[in-house]
Design an enzyme around this catalytic site. Structure first.
Site, PDB file in Angstrom:
ATOM      1  N   THR A 201      12.758 -74.639  -0.462  1.00  0.00           N
ATOM      2  CA  THR A 201      13.844 -75.578  -0.420  1.00  0.00           C
ATOM      3  C   THR A 201      14.775 -75.488  -1.778  1.00  0.00           C
ATOM      4  O   THR A 201      14.263 -75.219  -2.746  1.00  0.00           O
ATOM      5  CB  THR A 201      13.352 -77.290   0.030  1.00  0.00           C
ATOM      6  OG1 THR A 201      12.429 -77.244  -0.978  1.00  0.00           O
ATOM      7  CG2 THR A 201      13.226 -77.378   1.421  1.00  0.00           C
ATOM      8  N   SER A 234       9.095 -75.842  -3.416  1.00  0.00           N
ATOM      9  CA  SER A 234      10.456 -76.191  -3.945  1.00  0.00           C
ATOM     10  C   SER A 234      10.917 -75.023  -4.750  1.00  0.00           C
ATOM     11  O   SER A 234      10.059 -74.104  -5.257  1.00  0.00           O
ATOM     12  CB  SER A 234      10.420 -77.345  -4.909  1.00  0.00           C
ATOM     13  OG  SER A 234       9.575 -76.883  -5.997  1.00  0.00           O
ATOM     14  N   ASP A 235      12.194 -74.922  -4.865  1.00  0.00           N
ATOM     15  CA  ASP A 235      12.500 -73.972  -5.880  1.00  0.00           C
ATOM     16  C   ASP A 235      12.067 -74.604  -7.319  1.00  0.00           C
ATOM     17  O   ASP A 235      11.865 -75.632  -7.391  1.00  0.00           O
ATOM     18  CB  ASP A 235      14.080 -73.886  -5.996  1.00  0.00           C
ATOM     19  CG  ASP A 235      14.758 -72.525  -6.417  1.00  0.00           C
ATOM     20  OD1 ASP A 235      14.031 -71.876  -7.164  1.00  0.00           O
ATOM     21  OD2 ASP A 235      15.840 -72.219  -6.048  1.00  0.00           O
ATOM     22  N   TRP A 236      12.285 -73.614  -8.353  1.00  0.00           N
ATOM     23  CA  TRP A 236      11.523 -73.985  -9.313  1.00  0.00           C
ATOM     24  C   TRP A 236      12.409 -75.086 -10.252  1.00  0.00           C
ATOM     25  O   TRP A 236      13.337 -74.819 -10.649  1.00  0.00           O
ATOM     26  CB  TRP A 236      11.372 -72.794 -10.257  1.00  0.00           C
ATOM     27  CG  TRP A 236      10.115 -71.958 -10.209  1.00  0.00           C
ATOM     28  CD1 TRP A 236       9.298 -71.567 -11.300  1.00  0.00           C
ATOM     29  CD2 TRP A 236       9.461 -71.517  -8.842  1.00  0.00           C
ATOM     30  NE1 TRP A 236       8.117 -70.865 -10.689  1.00  0.00           N
ATOM     31  CE2 TRP A 236       8.154 -70.978  -9.294  1.00  0.00           C
ATOM     32  CE3 TRP A 236       9.619 -71.808  -7.617  1.00  0.00           C
ATOM     33  CZ2 TRP A 236       7.061 -70.283  -8.480  1.00  0.00           C
ATOM     34  CZ3 TRP A 236       8.718 -71.336  -6.651  1.00  0.00           C
ATOM     35  CH2 TRP A 236       7.478 -70.746  -7.085  1.00  0.00           C
ATOM     36  N   ALA A 238      12.907 -77.978  -8.975  1.00  0.00           N
ATOM     37  CA  ALA A 238      14.032 -78.659  -7.932  1.00  0.00           C
ATOM     38  C   ALA A 238      13.418 -80.245  -7.480  1.00  0.00           C
ATOM     39  O   ALA A 238      14.153 -80.773  -7.150  1.00  0.00           O
ATOM     40  CB  ALA A 238      14.390 -77.697  -6.593  1.00  0.00           C
TER      41      ALA A 238
END
Length: 816
Positions: A201, A234-236, A238
């Site tokens: 995401t 999650s994106d890093w 995020a």
């Protein structure tokens, strides 16, 4: 086969259930939080080994982002999509699974299936196309290929992460219809056809909620309506909220060890903010992934016998030549088209011909063991003495990371100056993340890192040295300290140290062939709260600058003396990279001037465009041929020689429209007040050009080969279209048959036509071939916002069949 898979799925689920039941709350919440930059923690009590993730999509970096651990570098995703071949994408995925297993990686953080909403998107080289159907087909091939090797994927960035400006905070306002028909469509297709084991995401928000907390799109659409059973990471950096993320459907918050999960999540359960049952649902998804990739003891992995090994460099070369799009190839002097090259001398120019840009900037970066530049490839392919080279024009307006002529190593010291470890640094770039440190080095003792060694210049004159990175640095060249200070960020962006430009800090006169000592020392300052534990900086350099007018004149003189002139033009990391969007579509530097000067000197001028996404080509009618080469991967120069010499034909077709910015229908990528309305709704890419009645430089789907095709007929049987065509040229070739669907009665609320199917066709000279294109049900459906569901639109449609959206050779009618 299905029964075998079902049995294994059931067996895995049984092991997953037993493992989940054996865990206490603290262990569960720890599992949902990264233990470091790239991995999840091991839980020996249930036989769970640590699960490792790595960036892609053109290669597998592994946990060490360094040239010491090289990776095969494939062509950019735009290049892969330009092949219009899901089977080739599958083969690319198989290779990447092989690379992942070699590096101990279980999950590849790829593919990127966001759309080219506007040509100004700075990261479009990492995404496939402006069209959701083509994106879904290529993405499905890629995901199925990777997972056939027993390695998971995370389809990203879910969803509407279509630009880089303020990507951490922007709230994209998108209609439900545009979301479903465009931006969600590739994800839905890949979930249905490839069963991905993961989704990532995005940072951005969509219509209010941030994507890591978007319960409707994740829980109700992705998991509910589509039946996705993988894990959601999650994106890093995020993930922002413990309870919000868990209820929104986020399973894993990365990177660790400090995230909104872990101890914070356990405390939220005990405080009654979320339930342990919600935690269990996330843990189950992670354990299912672990079982599929083979790191959960007792669970049968999804793949027990990986595919046969793939020759990485050979496949990289094949993908590159099949991705090159020949958009122009005119006859010169009554002697036939400019390409393939005719026998005789070739004058090559352009800085990118020597220093090839083979991949995009940012997290997609990997370090290949070798790079074949256009100069290398043509030198090897052409008869000795027939190729000359001039720089002509250099697009780089900033220093480059230390490369040729440097011999460097990294020396790590503690606060007392004692050496704690050393490592090689062949390209002057330190990029250590999490535990990725030289042997013997730990973050708690690491005080300074020194890049030290020698530089042997190839040319006499003033050389510029600089520093890329943030913090305190000391730069010494040939015994003199030129800089001892602190570089600070210009804006608050946690990724600026990755993407920022180098700062020039020294100018030193050097003599060609005489080595000098160089040293760049960085004081490492990682705050206690730093979640990413990243040490990254680089020594940068530029050789003596030359009069740009004289460089262009030299290239023009060489071109005038040759049979054919080849000019390679390119973008730079300041133009296309993660972290920022573009402000224009122009080629940087004096490259346009170079092309015009060479074309004026030699009518047989071929231009090779080395960019990941569209650039303006104001001279395109002044040259004989234009070949779009994308970011072609490590073997790009060899593949270019294959195509220019005619050993292979260029196989690509445009996956996105190329045009001038002044004519582009969708250009807004910057939010106002934190919001970016997608005001164009359904009309992006060729749909928008069609609606605006504008003619781009080169249309979606366009691409020439070295033979000609005649479209003979089309017959419709149900929703299958069989097309008969003939190779009317004098050599074998491959054609991409494209089918565009248009309602017989125009509907202003719908695009005039849209890609509904495609297929590749191969035939020898004079041969006929038939291909059948099955039109999916979704091609006849629209999203009904009043009911929140798909509506099948009955009626008559026209099928435009041909070589591009603008070159439809024959038509057929279909009624559904």
């Amino acid at each position: 086969m299905a029964d075998v898979r079902d049995d294994r799925d059931a067996a895995r689920e049984a092991v997953v259930g037993a493992a989940l039941a054996a865990l206490d709350l603290d262990a569960k919440t720890r599992l949902l939080s990264g233990q470091d930059m790239w991995s999840l923690p091991a839980l020996p009590e249930i036989g769970l080994r640590s699960l490792v993730m790595s960036d892609g999509p053109v290669g597998v970096r592994g946990v060490r982002w360094t040239a010491d651990d090289p990776s095969v570098a494939l062509p950019s995703p735009t290049a892969l999509a330009a092949s219009w071949d899901p089977g080739l994408a599958h083969r690319a995925g198989v290779l990447l699974a092989q690379e992942a297993r070699r590096k101990g990686v279980h999950v590849l953080l790829a593919p990127t299936v966001n759309l080219h909403r506007s040509p100004l998107g700075g990261r479009h080289f990492e995404a496939y196309s402006e069209d959701p159907f083509l994106t879904g087909r290529i993405g499905t091939g890629y995901v199925s290929g990777v997972q056939s090797g027993g390695v998971g994927t995370t389809v990203k960035h879910f969803v509407a992460n279509d630009a880089e400006t303020d990507r951490f905070t922007v709230n994209n306002l998108v209609s439900a219809r545009a979301l479903h028909e465009l931006y969600l469509a590739p994800f839905e297709a890949i979930v249905a056809d490839a069963r991905p084991w993961g989704v990532m995401t995005a940072y951005n928000s969509v219509n209010g909620p941030t994507m890591t907390e978007h319960r409707h799109l994740v829980q109700e659409v992705l998991r509910g309506a589509w039946g996705f059973d993988g894990f959601n990471v999650s994106d890093w950096q995020a993930a922002r909220s413990t309870a919000g993320a868990l209820r929104g459907g986020l399973d894993v918050a990365m990177p660790g060890p400090r995230t909104v999960y872990g101890r914070a999540l356990a405390e939220a359960v005990r405080a009654g903010e979320v339930t342990e049952a919600e935690v269990d649902a996330a843990v189950r998804n992670v354990l299912r992934l672990a079982a599929r990739v083979g790191v959960l003891g007792g669970a049968p992995p999804a793949v027990t016998a990986p595919p046969a090994d793939v020759d990485g460099p050979a496949l990289a070369r094949e993908i590159a030549r099949r991705s090159f799009v020949l958009v122009r190839n005119e006859p010169v002097g009554g002697e036939g088209p400019a390409l393939p090259l005719r026998p005789g001398t070739v004058a090559l120019s352009g800085a990118a011909a020597r220093d090839a840009r083979v991949l995009g900037g940012g997290s997609a970066t990997v370090f290949p063991a070798r790079v074949v530049s256009p100069l290398d490839g043509l030198t090897a392919a052409l008869p000795e003495g027939t190729l000359s080279y001039r720089v002509g024009a250099d697009p780089n307006t900033e220093l480059a990371v230390a490369g040729r002529g440097f011999v460097l190593r990294a020396v790590c010291r503690d606060a007392d100056g004692a050496i704690t470890g050393t490592g090689s640094a062949p390209r002057g770039h330190i990029q250590w993340m999490g535990s990725d440190l030289p042997d013997g080095v730990t973050h708690d003792r690491l005080h300074t890192v020194e890049l030290t060694g020698t530089f042997t210049p190839e040319e006499s004159g003033p050389h510029t040295f600089g520093i890329k990175g943030l913090g305190a640095f000391t730069l010494t060249v040939d015994g003199t300290t030129y800089y001892d200070g602190v570089q600070r960020p210009a804006k608050d962006d946690p990724f600026l140290s990755f993407f920022g430009a180098p700062e020039p800090r020294a100018e030193v006169r050097l003599t060609a062939g005489t080595p000098v000592d160089v040293s760049l020392t960085h004081v490492v300052d990682l705050p206690d709260g730093d979640r990413m534990k990243v040490v990254t900086f680089a020594l940068a350099h530029a050789g003596p600058r030359h009069d740009p007018d004289e460089l262009i004149a030299e290239a023009a003189r060489a071109a005038a003396a040759a049979e054919t002139a080849v000019v390679v033009v390119a973008t730079t990391e300041r133009v296309e990279s993660e972290g920022f969007d573009r402000t224009d579509l122009r080629l940087p530097g004096r490259q346009d001037d170079l092309v015009r000067a060479v074309a004026a000197a030699n009518p047989r001028t071929v231009v090779v465009v080395n960019s990941g996404s569209p650039v303006e080509l104001p001279w395109r009618e002044e040259v004989a041929a234009v070949l779009l080469g994308w970011f072609p991967g490590q073997e790009g120069g060899a593949a270019l020689a294959d195509v220019l010499t005619g050993a292979h034909e260029p196989g690509g077709r445009l996956p996105t429209t190329w045009g001038d910015l002044a004519d582009a229908p969708v250009t807004r990528v910057a939010p106002a007040g934190g919001e970016l309305p997608y005001e164009e709704d359904l009309f992006i890419g060729y749909r928008a050009w069609d609606r605006a009645g504008r003619t781009p430089s080169y249309a979606f789907g366009h691409g020439l080969g070295y033979t000609d095709w005649t479209y003979e007929s089309a017959r419709v049987d149900g929703t299958a279209v069989t097309v008969r065509l003939r190779n009317t040229g004098d050599r074998p070739g491959r054609e991409v048959v494209q089918v565009y669907l248009a309602p017989a009665e125009p509907d202003p609320g719908r695009p005039a036509r849209a890609l509904a199917g495609f297929a590749g066709a191969e035939a020898g000279p004079g041969e006929y071939v038939e291909v059948t294109v099955e039109l999916p049900r979704r091609a006849f459906e629209v999203w009904d916002e009043s009911t929140g569901s798909w509506a099948f639109v009955k009626g008559s449609y026209e099928l435009g069949i041909g070589r591009s959206i603008a070159d439809r050779r024959i038509t057929a009618a279909i009624t559904v």
